[in-house]
Design an enzyme around this catalytic site. Structure first.
Site, PDB file in Angstrom:
ATOM      1  N   LYS A   1       0.845  -1.205   0.000  1.00 40.58           N
ATOM      2  CA  LYS A   1       0.000   0.000   0.000  1.00 40.58           C
ATOM      3  C   LYS A   1       0.877   1.251   0.000  1.00 40.58           C
ATOM      4  O   LYS A   1       2.085   1.166   0.198  1.00 40.58           O
ATOM      5  CB  LYS A   1      -0.891  -0.031   1.241  1.00 40.58           C
ATOM      6  CG  LYS A   1      -0.098  -0.093   2.544  1.00 40.58           C
ATOM      7  CD  LYS A   1      -0.909  -0.610   3.708  1.00 40.58           C
ATOM      8  CE  LYS A   1      -0.029  -0.647   4.949  1.00 40.58           C
ATOM      9  NZ  LYS A   1      -0.748  -1.118   6.130  1.00 40.58           N
TER      10      LYS A   1
ATOM     11  N   TYR B   1      16.007  29.903   6.261  1.00 40.73           N
ATOM     12  CA  TYR B   1      14.864  30.529   6.926  1.00 40.73           C
ATOM     13  C   TYR B   1      15.045  30.583   8.446  1.00 40.73           C
ATOM     14  O   TYR B   1      15.519  29.616   9.057  1.00 40.73           O
ATOM     15  CB  TYR B   1      13.603  29.710   6.665  1.00 40.73           C
ATOM     16  CG  TYR B   1      12.972  29.911   5.314  1.00 40.73           C
ATOM     17  CD1 TYR B   1      12.556  31.175   4.889  1.00 40.73           C
ATOM     18  CD2 TYR B   1      12.755  28.830   4.475  1.00 40.73           C
ATOM     19  CE1 TYR B   1      11.939  31.343   3.652  1.00 40.73           C
ATOM     20  CE2 TYR B   1      12.140  28.985   3.237  1.00 40.73           C
ATOM     21  CZ  TYR B   1      11.732  30.252   2.839  1.00 40.73           C
ATOM     22  OH  TYR B   1      11.132  30.415   1.628  1.00 40.73           O
TER      23      TYR B   1
HETATM   24  C1  LIG Z   1       0.200  -1.983   6.759  1.00 40.50           C
HETATM   25  C2  LIG Z   1      -0.284  -3.282   7.213  1.00 40.50           C
HETATM   26  C3  LIG Z   1       0.597  -4.366   7.325  1.00 40.50           C
HETATM   27  C4  LIG Z   1       2.094  -4.219   7.223  1.00 40.50           C
HETATM   28  O1  LIG Z   1       2.578  -3.657   8.436  1.00 40.50           O
HETATM   29  P1  LIG Z   1       4.131  -3.393   8.728  1.00 40.50           P
HETATM   30  O2  LIG Z   1       4.147  -2.908  10.126  1.00 40.50           O
HETATM   31  O3  LIG Z   1       4.543  -2.328   7.755  1.00 40.50           O
HETATM   32  O4  LIG Z   1       4.863  -4.655   8.517  1.00 40.50           O
HETATM   33  C5  LIG Z   1       0.062  -5.608   7.591  1.00 40.50           C
HETATM   34  N1  LIG Z   1      -1.286  -5.769   7.791  1.00 40.50           N
HETATM   35  C6  LIG Z   1      -2.147  -4.732   7.724  1.00 40.50           C
HETATM   36  C7  LIG Z   1      -3.588  -4.972   7.973  1.00 40.50           C
HETATM   37  C8  LIG Z   1      -1.677  -3.455   7.453  1.00 40.50           C
HETATM   38  O5  LIG Z   1      -2.530  -2.437   7.421  1.00 40.50           O
END
Ligand SMILES: *Cc1c(COP(=O)(O)O)cnc(C)c1O
Length: 348
Positions: free
Chosen positions: A39, A248
């Site tokens: 994602k 800045y």
């Molecule tokens: C994002 C997510 C993961 C992966 O988590 P990490 O901590 O990045 O390994 C796994 N399961 C779900 C449901 C998630 O939302």
């Protein structure tokens, strides 16, 4: 049409590191299959390329958050499985019913929606204590699940990166729920969850962060390789006189004469202001400290030690995720997912 000019900032992405991180996590997952959370554009690195490289390593189970993300990946799916973690809204249904991607149903309403459209293959998320997404275990009944073809039953750990009593409690509750749900596979562990040991592995693990070189728990330190190295081109080199201010807010005043380089990267690229006066760039192993505040599109570093660096040269940002997190106050997740659209993403 003349060709577009090249981008003055780039992410160098190491496909061998990505694959070896997945292979290490797959070994640590024991008998469970190891999937991948891709994602947020593959945690900022580029979801299509991440999926391509992980498929080549043997990964077949992928997770994204939204249907827009799934749509971009569908042409590259091949024989892999893809699930949409946020399930289905009413406005997702037409698209979701017409494609081989599975929704992860998260609520009684989503289950009803999927069943009303004919049911069939899906995943199901149950909330075992995080109070985020997922069905309340109390709401799960044979009636509710009738007509669903549940491929994977999922839950998500709230504190897997810590030694927290909730880990065992969530695991136990997941076992209870699994006994009442006719799912082909069970999946609980994210990156950190994999390192909690075999009790947490079930049939399928879902690492994200660790694939990309993030260190989810101390046990992983030294086993995961850095995948992303941000680089930026020098726009200008200049001499800053003793007593002059830099950037800045005049937060840095040169105590003596300095040579500085102005880099083509800034907080709009995810190099956030937390790195002001704490971050560094690297040139042939020499540390080039950030001077003053990070600007939106620019960053000023001290190059007094490297006389040869000049306009047009490239330097690397020091982006070791655990160190950069400590320097910036950002989480390793934020350091990855904030990497913006202006970088050219170069895989090797
Ligand atoms: C994002 C997510 C993961 C992966 O988590 P990490 O901590 O990045 O390994 C796994 N399961 C779900 C449901 C998630 O939302």
């Amino acid at each position: 049409m003349t060709e577009l000019p090249s981008a003055p900032l780039a992410l160098h992405l190491d496909s061998a590191a990505l694959k070896s991180n997945w292979q290490w996590l797959a070994r640590r997952s024991g008998d469970a299959r190891c999937g991948a959370a891709i994602k947020a554009n593959g945690y900022g690195l580029g979801a299509i390329e991440v999926m391509r490289h992980l498929k080549a390593a043997g990964c077949r189970d992928f997770f994204v958050a939204t249907w827009r993300e799934a749509a971009a990946l569908m042409p590259h799916l091949g024989d892999a499985s893809l699930s949409v973690l946020h399930g289905v809204r009413a406005e997702d249904m037409a698209f979701a019913r017409g494609c081989p991607v599975r929704p992860v149903l998260n609520s009684v309403g989503q289950v009803a929606r999927w069943k009303a459209a004919g049911g069939g293959p899906c995943d199901l998320m149950v909330d075992t204590g995080m109070s985020r997404l997922g069905l309340d275990p109390q709401d799960i009944s044979a009636d509710l699940l009738e007509g669903l073809e549940i491929e994977t039953l999922l839950s998500h750990l709230a504190c897997a990166d810590e030694d927290h009593p909730l880990n065992a409690a969530q695991c136990a509750l997941f076992h209870d729920v699994a006994a009442r749900v006719p799912a082909k596979r069970l999946s609980l562990a994210n990156s950190a969850g994999i390192l909690l040991g075999p009790d947490y592995h079930f049939d399928l693990t879902r690492p994200g962060l660790a694939l990309y070189g993030g260190v989810p728990r101390p046990e992983a330190a030294g086993h995961l390789a850095q995948v992303v190295r941000p680089r930026a081109q020098i726009l200008q080199r200049r001499t800053v006189k003793s007593g002059a201010i830099v950037g800045y807010g005049a937060t840095f005043r040169a105590p003596d004469q300095r040579e500085v380089a102005v880099l083509n990267v800034g907080y709009a690229d995810g190099y956030l202001r937390g790195f002001s006066s704490t971050g560094a760039a690297l040139a042939d192993g020499v540390r080039l400290p950030v001077l003053g505040r990070v600007s939106m599109d620019l960053l000023i570093v001290d190059v007094s030690q490297v006389p040869s660096l000049g306009e047009g040269d490239w330097v690397e940002l020091d982006y070791d995720l655990t160190l950069a997190a400590a320097q910036s106050g950002l989480s390793q997740y934020e350091l990855l997912t904030g990497l913006g659209a202006r970088y050219e993403r170069v895989w090797r």
